[in-house]
Design an enzyme around this catalytic site. Sequence first.
Site, short mmCIF file in Angstrom:
data_model
loop_
_atom_site.label_atom_id
_atom_site.label_comp_id
_atom_site.label_asym_id
_atom_site.label_seq_id
_atom_site.Cartn_x
_atom_site.Cartn_y
_atom_site.Cartn_z
N SER A 106 0.84 -1.20 0.00
CA SER A 106 0.00 0.00 0.00
C SER A 106 0.88 1.25 0.00
CB SER A 106 -0.97 -0.04 1.18
OG SER A 106 -1.98 0.93 1.05
N GLU A 110 -9.12 -5.53 -3.57
CA GLU A 110 -8.41 -4.40 -2.99
C GLU A 110 -9.33 -3.31 -2.44
OE1 GLU A 110 -5.36 -3.98 -2.35
OE2 GLU A 110 -4.18 -5.30 -3.63
#
Length: 337
Positions: A99, A224
């Site tokens: 991330s 996601e």
Amino acid sequence: QPSPVPVGATVMVWIYGGGFMSGTASLDVYDGRYIAATQGVIVASMNYRTGAMGFLSLGNSEAPGNAGLMDQNLALTWIKENVASFGGDQSKVSIFGESAGAASVSYHLLSPMSKNLFQRAIMESASALSPWALLPDAEAHRRGVELAKAVGCSTDSDIEETIECMRGVPALTISENEWVVWGLCQFPFAPVVDGNFIREHPTVSLQTGNLKQTDVMVGFNNDEGVYFLLYGAPGFSKDTQSLITRDQYLEGIKMSVMGINDISVDALSFQYIDWVNFDQPSMYRDAIDNLSGDYNFICPALSFGKAMASFMGRKTYQYKFVHQASNFPWPKWTGVM
């Protein structure tokens, strides 16, 4: 490190995520002992400043932005200079992150200040191209001013005086007022093009090849978008099946893609609806998951990887993670986050 202590082992340096707003290297989920024990590598990590402490940018030398990235750079420098003492080889360093950590990895590929500190890179679920991973200068300045106001520092005087005032504010007060701007998959403070660590927009560097051209791996998870949708999208909750309505779906699009107009909302809605399984109760939920994941994580990762793959003589790998662990703590419908 493995036992017995190796000589000349590969080094893997972990950079944690957290939207540039939170995180720590000491979480159990980041325990590097398992990789070290099974793969015979040295695993290192670091803490770095996040939020306003790490990414406040007011456009001057006192608050230029990117302090958190400079923390990472300093750690990489230390590792290169000292890892041989721990059995590692400074010429075999791979940096990897998830991330915001993946976006950080891509910034080290882009920055001339970091390019000689490692050899390879792995980006898990994001890159510098993610819409939340870079703030325009004017927007970063506006958010810094809003934070100053929120903690009681005047912004009517010289900016240096404002910064001096903020230095006297307790850290807890700063952190409690950081969320002056909020949007789904948006974070108040993030990297900026500061002319020092980040010298040009990432898209320019990727187009011109002005970055570290090396072997990279990029990847993403199957679902996601879900994690962020659970923290604010209409109709989403971990305590329900989150079987949202069409209106909630359209509102979720507006929250996921900030500043989007109605025509674009309609276009995205049409694109992501599963017309084959239109009658499925989960259809709108799954559609906004795919849209949010593509926009914020998957497409930025793939675009960065595609650009890296265009450089001659280097290898680019891609993966997609689809396995849901048996001890996964979230509801089964959330998929693979």
